[in-house]
Design a protein around this motif. Structure first.
Motif, PDB file in Angstrom:
ATOM      1  N   THR A  41      -4.002   5.330  13.815  1.00 31.66           N
ATOM      2  CA  THR A  41      -5.142   4.967  14.659  1.00 31.66           C
ATOM      3  C   THR A  41      -4.851   5.197  16.139  1.00 31.66           C
ATOM      4  OG1 THR A  41      -4.378   2.673  14.781  1.00 31.66           O
ATOM      5  CG2 THR A  41      -5.960   3.212  13.054  1.00 31.66           C
ATOM      6  N   TRP A  94       0.993   6.598   7.210  1.00 32.53           N
ATOM      7  CA  TRP A  94      -0.257   6.031   6.716  1.00 32.53           C
ATOM      8  C   TRP A  94      -0.094   4.648   6.094  1.00 32.53           C
ATOM      9  CZ3 TRP A  94      -5.031   7.625   7.824  1.00 32.53           C
ATOM     10  CH2 TRP A  94      -5.146   8.877   8.448  1.00 32.53           C
ATOM     11  N   TRP A 105      -1.842   2.253   8.417  1.00 31.17           N
ATOM     12  CA  TRP A 105      -3.306   2.314   8.603  1.00 31.17           C
ATOM     13  C   TRP A 105      -3.915   0.924   8.345  1.00 31.17           C
ATOM     14  CZ3 TRP A 105      -6.618   5.543  10.773  1.00 31.17           C
ATOM     15  CH2 TRP A 105      -7.972   5.403  10.499  1.00 31.17           C
ATOM     16  N   ARG A 114      -7.411   3.491   3.056  1.00 33.96           N
ATOM     17  CA  ARG A 114      -7.118   4.798   3.632  1.00 33.96           C
ATOM     18  C   ARG A 114      -8.327   5.720   3.531  1.00 33.96           C
ATOM     19  NH1 ARG A 114      -0.937   5.678   1.327  1.00 33.96           N
ATOM     20  NH2 ARG A 114      -0.175   3.634   2.031  1.00 33.96           N
TER      21      ARG A 114
END
Length: 850
Positions: free
Chosen positions: A705, A831, A834, A838
């Motif tokens: 992000t 990831w 995240w 996802r």
């Protein structure tokens, strides 16, 4: 008549104590040291006031009712500095400066001086009022007045004061207006005293005080100077105050292991404690005759108290693990009733037994001479108050820290067992009394040191692996591990300060505001917890210094000992200064010192915590920022209502030119938003784009992000307008004086209204969506409103997946169609960091982490 005046005086006395404590914590900071200083100044004043009365009453020459009026009026006059404290103390912290405040000698000395200036003088007069009231009544012809009855009435008046202040006046009127109304109680007593005094003079019943013909008290007890009985009774008065206040401090910490954290829980517990003492005093006044030996009654009561206190932890654990819910309620009154029942079940009997000791001494020390009886009453009050001061300090600074609440309560029981022994060797004691008392010491001591240390502080049925426990006046902090959230800090079995499973969300709380500033060099964090959030700032090369402000020393110790692997060693890093101080006070002392300040997630209903959401706190932060600086205050939507969030936003706008809103996660279960206030500046997306590009060029920050402007923009909600427009029914601002948020959140919490008002799941989603719609028309930067809606689309997908809705596949396809491809193709992105489901995942339900 005198009982009624004693009730009003007691109501005002406890009301003043609560309000002075509240006001000084607002101004000096909410640390346990300030609580101890206020408490010490109050009881020192009471004790010395009573001691002064004991010396002056034998030399009094009448007009006692007028003296009482002067004392009560003087309390009002001397309470004015506390009432106006925010006005005259405002320049204090900027003038002192952060370096002096951090100095243990200077900072503590200034706070102690302010406590003494504001609390000690009125408490000094307050300590003399009850002895003078009794003296005045006896001069009017009330030689047969039962002093213990008056003491009981005064104590029960304290219960009324606690209920009125905590349950009615503070939530409805705020601190200043409550102080004014409590002062009206003192003025009522003063006016009544003047009227009674005038009537007495006209009737000719007022006369100078006379000395008694001898030093005999009840039951032939000799109370003269140097007498053994007088010496024993003095020590018993001191020990009684010591034991009762030590029990109050320790018992509160034990009961708060289950009692809902809020302003109301300590008030209910304190109210039951004072009620038990008042009932005990009333029983003594009714059934103990002055002709009876005090030592037999006091010894028996002390023995019962000792057994009750050492067994109280077992009763507490049995009651709270029996399956009955003592704290969940549907109204504030139901909560108060349930909690009062738990206090009574756990501590009721030993408190009543302990409460017999001091009134029994008053009853037997009573003599027929007005001056001498009043002097003895005042002397015993002084010793009892001094014991209370010492007992509270010993329990807070030594017993709780060294032994925890269960064993500390056993030590209180051991103290009462020793009192029973003392009484058994005094006048009237018999051999069998001594045998019983010594046996009581042996049994209570064995249980205290052999059994109580093994009792758990952390809920044994929660599945925690306990790594550490530490108790203090501010609460019981445990470091635990659990399969669901990893390693965490837990306060009073109720509130998780931070966990390793939420590590990346906590790091984002630092990264996001730092990326909004063009060149953040000097940064402050209010709240340390596990240290993960301030530790994340170490990943930013531009940051030269970090000041991490934490009010609790046990939290700092736990962060260093158990979370070093996760917080980048923030406690010992050379770029970081750990400051143990109240965040608002420290920032108020720092003028234009920081580029960025970050406020952690704070529990809205915890006593005093919402001072950090007040207008005064936001103003202090603004003054601490350099021009162009920014402040990010994170809000847990899952613990707040819509009205509360909007009120905080409006309050923040009083100190900042602009307030922007970001989310920290796409999760609907525990949504968090950040209010970002800009000082002499605005949100500049060109700066953000440049800063995010710097992150993408390196590998220190792997959160997807934060590595691309398009993914960063998904966290954006908007700015300003929704907070500026308010519902007329909502409060305008949250201030230190009205403390609206603390009372409203606390009432919601204890009344069980959270499930219908807190902003999580669908309700939280709709609130964020409404904010985006309110903000969208203000945005002039192309694509920002669209990015915000894509972010909400991710939340809608997660919400549908968690609910098992058939719409989840539709949301998944929509997200995958619009999600920025360059973000997905970033090979350096991790990831697992995240903050939600996802974006290119399949339709499987989200994991617990997501």
């Amino acid at each position: 008549m005198i009982a009624a005046l004693a009730v009003v005086s007691g109501t005002a006395g406890l009301g003043h104590e609560l309000l002075w404590t509240r006001r000084l914590l607002d101004v000096l900071g909410g640390s346990s040291e300030v609580v101890a200083q206020v408490f010490g100044a109050f009881f020192l004043g009471l004790s010395l006031g009573a001691a002064a009365a004991s010396k002056l009453l034998p030399r009094s020459q009448g007009r006692a009712w007028h003296k009482l009026a002067v004392l009560e009026s003087g309390v009002v006059a001397l309470a004015i500095p506390a009432m106006t404290l925010p006005l005259w103390s405002e320049p204090l912290w900027p003038g002192l400066g952060p370096e002096a405040l951090r100095s243990g000698v200077v900072g503590t000395g200034v706070k102690l001086a302010m406590c003494l200036v504001t609390v000690f003088p009125p408490a000094l007069l307050m300590g003399a009022t009850l002895p003078v009231m009794l003296f005045a009544a006896r001069l009017r012809g009330g030689e047969q007045i039962n002093e213990t009855t008056v003491y009981a009435a005064n104590t029960l008046g304290g219960v009324l004061g606690i209920g009125l202040v905590a349950g009615v006046l503070l939530p409805w009127l705020g601190t200043t207006a409550s102080m004014q109304l409590v002062c009206a109680g003192n003025l009522f007593v003063a006016v009544a005293a003047l009227i009674i005094g005038a009537q007495a003079e006209r009737a000719g019943t007022a006369r100078p005080g006379e000395l008694p013909s001898d030093d005999a008290g009840g039951a032939g007890v000799r109370l003269g100077p140097g007498s053994r009985d007088g010496f024993a009774i003095g020590w018993l008065a001191f020990a009684s105050g010591f034991g009762v206040l030590a029990c109050e401090v320790v018992g509160l910490r034990m009961l708060m292991l289950v009692a809902t954290i809020s302003l109301y829980a300590p008030a209910v517990i304190l109210g039951v404690v004072v009620l038990a003492l008042g009932l005990a005093a009333g029983a003594v006044a009714r059934w103990l005759r002055p002709s009876q030996s005090p030592f037999v009654a006091v010894g028996a009561a002390a023995a019962v108290a000792s057994v009750g206190f050492v067994l109280a932890p077992l009763v507490f654990l049995s009651a709270t693990t029996s399956g009955y819910d003592w704290v969940t309620a549907t109204s504030s009154l139901e909560f108060a009733g349930k909690l009062a029942g738990l206090v009574a079940l756990t501590l009721g009997l030993p408190l009543i037994a302990a409460g017999v000791v001091f009134p029994a001494l008053l009853r037997v020390a009573q003599s027929h001479g007005a001056a001498a009886s009043g002097a003895r009453f005042a002397r015993l009050l002084a010793l009892n108050g001094l014991g209370a001061l010492v007992g509270a300090e010993v329990a807070h600074r030594w017993w709780l820290a060294a032994y925890g609440p269960h064993t500390a309560l056993g030590i209180v029981g051991l103290l009462y067992a020793l009192l029973a022994v003392l009484c058994s060797f005094s006048s009237g004691g018999r051999a069998r009394h001594r045998v019983v008392a010594v046996g009581c010491v042996a049994a209570v001591g064995g249980l205290t040191y052999g059994w109580l240390p093994g009792l758990p502080l952390v809920n044994p049925h929660a599945g925690f692996r306990v790594l550490s426990e530490e108790s203090s006046r501010t609460g019981t902090l445990a470091v635990v591990e659990h399969d669901d959230f990893g390693r965490a800090m837990i306060v009073d079995n109720q509130y998780i300060l931070g966990s390793t499973r939420a590590r990346y969300d906590q790091e984002r709380q630092a990264h996001l505001p730092l990326l909004l500033h063009a060149d953040p060099r000097h940064v402050a964090f209010v709240g340390v917890a596990t240290g993960v959030t301030p530790g994340a700032a170490l990943a930013h090369r531009s940051v030269e210094s970090i000041e991490a402000i934490e009010i609790s020393r046990p939290v700092v110790r736990a962060a260093a000992a158990f979370f070093e692997t996760y917080n980048r060693g923030v406690v010992d890093n050379e770029r970081v200064d750990l400051v143990v101080e109240d965040g608002r006070i420290y920032l108020g002392s720092a003028q234009e010192r920081f580029d960025v300040v970050v406020g952690d997630l704070f529990l809205p209903w915890a006593p005093g915590v919402t001072r950090l959401y007040s207008r005064e706190s936001f103003a202090a932060v603004s003054q601490a920022l350099r021009p162009g600086g920014l402040y990010c205050q994170w809000l847990p939507l899952y613990q707040l209502s819509a009205e509360q969030v909007l009120t905080v936003g409006r309050t923040m706008l009083t100190a900042f030119d602009e307030v922007a809103v970001f989310r920290n996660t796409f999760s609907s279960a525990r949504p968090v938003i950040g209010l970002v206030g800009f000082k002499q500046g605005t949100l500049d997306w060109r700066v953000v784009k440049e800063r995010v590009a710097q992150v993408a060029a390196g590998s220190e920050i792997a959160d997807p992000t934060l590595r691309h402007i398009k993914s960063f923009a998904l966290l954006y909600i908007g700015r300003t307008r929704a907070f500026a427009e308010s519902d007329p029914a909502d409060p305008d601002y949250n201030t230190l004086d009205n403390a609206w948020l603390e009372y409203d959140a606390g009432r919601m919490r204890v009344a069980g209204e959270g499930t219908s008002r807190f902003l999580y799941d669908k309700r939280g989603f709709e609130f964020q969506r409404d904010l985006i719609e309110a903000f969208a028309e203000e945005e002039s930067v192309a694509g920002l409103a669209r990015s915000a809606k894509i972010g909400m689309l991710l939340t809608a997908w997660e919400l549908a997946a968690r609910a098992g809705s058939s719409q989840q596949n539709d949301f998944r396809r929509q997200v995958q169609r619009v999600f920025p491809r360059e973000v997905v193709q970033d090979e350096l992105a991790d990831w697992s960091q995240w903050p939600g489901i996802r974006p290119l995942a399949d339709a499987d339900p989200p994991t617990a982490r997501q």
